[in-house]
Design an enzyme around this catalytic site. Structure first.
Site, PDB file in Angstrom:
ATOM      1  N   VAL A 154      18.430 -43.724 -61.469  1.00  0.00           N
ATOM      2  CA  VAL A 154      17.523 -45.008 -61.055  1.00  0.00           C
ATOM      3  C   VAL A 154      16.345 -44.942 -62.211  1.00  0.00           C
ATOM      4  O   VAL A 154      15.240 -45.510 -62.062  1.00  0.00           O
ATOM      5  CB  VAL A 154      17.009 -45.046 -59.630  1.00  0.00           C
ATOM      6  CG1 VAL A 154      16.778 -46.673 -59.238  1.00  0.00           C
ATOM      7  CG2 VAL A 154      18.035 -44.281 -58.693  1.00  0.00           C
ATOM      8  N   ALA A 155      16.956 -44.674 -63.267  1.00  0.00           N
ATOM      9  CA  ALA A 155      15.950 -44.697 -64.485  1.00  0.00           C
ATOM     10  C   ALA A 155      14.481 -43.931 -64.258  1.00  0.00           C
ATOM     11  O   ALA A 155      14.709 -42.706 -63.582  1.00  0.00           O
ATOM     12  CB  ALA A 155      15.805 -45.941 -65.097  1.00  0.00           C
ATOM     13  N   CYS A 156      13.504 -44.468 -64.587  1.00  0.00           N
ATOM     14  CA  CYS A 156      12.106 -43.854 -64.292  1.00  0.00           C
ATOM     15  C   CYS A 156      11.678 -43.724 -62.879  1.00  0.00           C
ATOM     16  O   CYS A 156      10.966 -42.870 -62.702  1.00  0.00           O
ATOM     17  CB  CYS A 156      11.213 -44.585 -65.242  1.00  0.00           C
ATOM     18  SG  CYS A 156      11.356 -44.634 -66.971  1.00  0.00           S
ATOM     19  N   SER A 157      12.502 -44.247 -62.050  1.00  0.00           N
ATOM     20  CA  SER A 157      12.281 -44.086 -60.699  1.00  0.00           C
ATOM     21  C   SER A 157      13.117 -42.965 -59.878  1.00  0.00           C
ATOM     22  O   SER A 157      12.746 -43.072 -58.827  1.00  0.00           O
ATOM     23  CB  SER A 157      12.413 -45.423 -59.740  1.00  0.00           C
ATOM     24  OG  SER A 157      11.556 -46.474 -60.443  1.00  0.00           O
ATOM     25  N   SER A 158      13.999 -42.303 -60.612  1.00  0.00           N
ATOM     26  CA  SER A 158      14.842 -41.390 -60.008  1.00  0.00           C
ATOM     27  C   SER A 158      13.990 -40.470 -59.265  1.00  0.00           C
ATOM     28  O   SER A 158      14.835 -40.059 -58.082  1.00  0.00           O
ATOM     29  CB  SER A 158      15.717 -40.811 -61.321  1.00  0.00           C
ATOM     30  OG  SER A 158      16.243 -41.845 -61.772  1.00  0.00           O
TER      31      SER A 158
END
Length: 373
Positions: A154-158
């Site tokens: 989830v990109a930078c929210s991973s």
């Protein structure tokens, strides 16, 4: 329902670091060469002249002063400007697994329990080295962990998505402890030839052990609330993928690397995240103005300061709004975990804080935590 605890964290930092001055010198040498090679097209208006970068521009735009990388020489070579990370044999541990294992071993040592108590491994990161086998399973095997493993992106929210997933597994009774790792080789998907973004990212890996509260040792952090949000946007995008093999002429084009429309991202994401934090705090019965500390995604100093002011209702102190991007730069999913790992030891029992990440998707995750006795 069993509640979850953040029991331990770990951090792997590469040995090599690049200062803004070094990065600017490399970019400007490339830009000068490019402008000379395309002088005729530039004069005709067919090609845009490249503008030099500067240390002042980078620090004002981002707050970044340096970044850690796996390969400094390749990035700083004006004729290359891509890290040189040799491909490894299939039977060798991959570079991203190696980074994740190093961070995980630090977390496991701090945890002080055998890996036999870990039931799942999650690899939550913005990019994976391959479609399959899953990187998480490679990490699982290297650490001798039973159970199951899978990758999530989830990109930078991973990382916050990973913490919530781990907490949900524990609440359901599926496992008693989860290892989540966030290896990020951001230098490999950054376009170092793009003045507007060549300074943004660094390389690093983090690890978090989430454990059932009824078996956790004293200390650590109670997870008192988690929330996730996604809203589709093309304003941050990377088009590289296995389907590019069907059109080899596309490989190497700028859209196969990190691209963003920074002003639009700021305008969209800052209010979305600020409102999400305040609303989530209210639903948990927490006063957001009373948060002792925020460990936000380390994206951009201006975004973090704006969100901090919105949440606390005033200018936050450096102790309240932790900033580590000056040294580490943006490390995608790992940023908020680096901040949490490095700046939590002075917190008192009962203190409440927030781990929050946000980025491409758009995506955002909030994890409210309270220091345990």
């Amino acid at each position: 329902m069993t509640t979850a605890v953040i029991a331990a964290t770990g951090l792997f930092t590469p040995e090599q670091s690049i200062s803004n001055a070094e990065l600017v010198a490399a970019y400007n040498a490339y830009a000068e060469r490019f402008n000379a090679d395309h002088a005729a097209e530039i004069a005709e208006g067919d090609v845009a002249e490249l503008t030099p970068s500067s240390v002042e521009f980078i620090e004002k735009a981002s707050g970044i002063k340096s970044r850690f990388v796996l390969d400094k020489a390749g990035v700083l070579d004006p004729a290359r400007m891509v890290p040189n990370i040799p491909e490894r044999a299939d039977e060798d541990l991959s570079i991203m697994a190696e980074m994740a294992v190093a961070a995980a071993r630090q977390a496991i040592a701090a945890w002080g329990k055998p890996v036999s108590e870990i039931g799942a491994v999650l690899c939550a990161a913005s990019n994976m080295p391959r479609p399959y086998p899953a990187l998480s399973i490679e990490v699982q095997q290297a650490l001798g962990i039973e159970g199951f493993a899978f990758d999530m992106n989830v990109a930078c929210s991973s990382a916050t998505f990973g913490i919530k997933t781990a907490a949900d597994f524990i609440a359901s009774g599926s496992v008693k402890a989860v290892l989540m790792v966030n290896p990020e080789v951001c230098s490999a998907h950054l376009n170092f030839r793009d003045r507007d973004s060549h300074f943004i990212f660094g390389d690093v890996a983090t690890a978090v052990i989430v454990e059932a509260s009824d078996q956790a040792a004293p200390g650590g952090w109670d997870i008192i609330g988690t929330r996730l949000k996604t809203v589709f946007s093309n304003n941050i995008r990377n088009n590289f993928g296995f389907l590019n093999n069907a059109a080899p002429e596309g490989i190497g084009k700028p859209d196969k690397l990190f691209i963003q429309q920074g002003r639009k991202v700021f305008k969209d994401v800052v209010p979305m995240v600020s409102d999400m934090i305040v609303e989530h705090a209210g639903d948990l019965g927490l006063d957001p103005h009373g948060l002792k500390r925020m460990w936000l995604h380390q994206a951009n100093i201006n975004m973090n300061q704006f969100i901090g002011r919105k949440v606390l209702g005033r200018d936050p102190t450096p102790d309240e709004n932790v900033i580590i991007l000056d040294e580490y730069a943006n490390t995608s999913s790992a940023g908020s975990i680096i901040a949490f790992h490095l700046r939590q030891q002075d917190m008192a029992v009962g203190d409440t804080g927030l781990i929050c990440s946000f980025g491409a998707g758009y995506s955002a995750g909030t994890v409210f935590v309270r220091k345990r006795a």
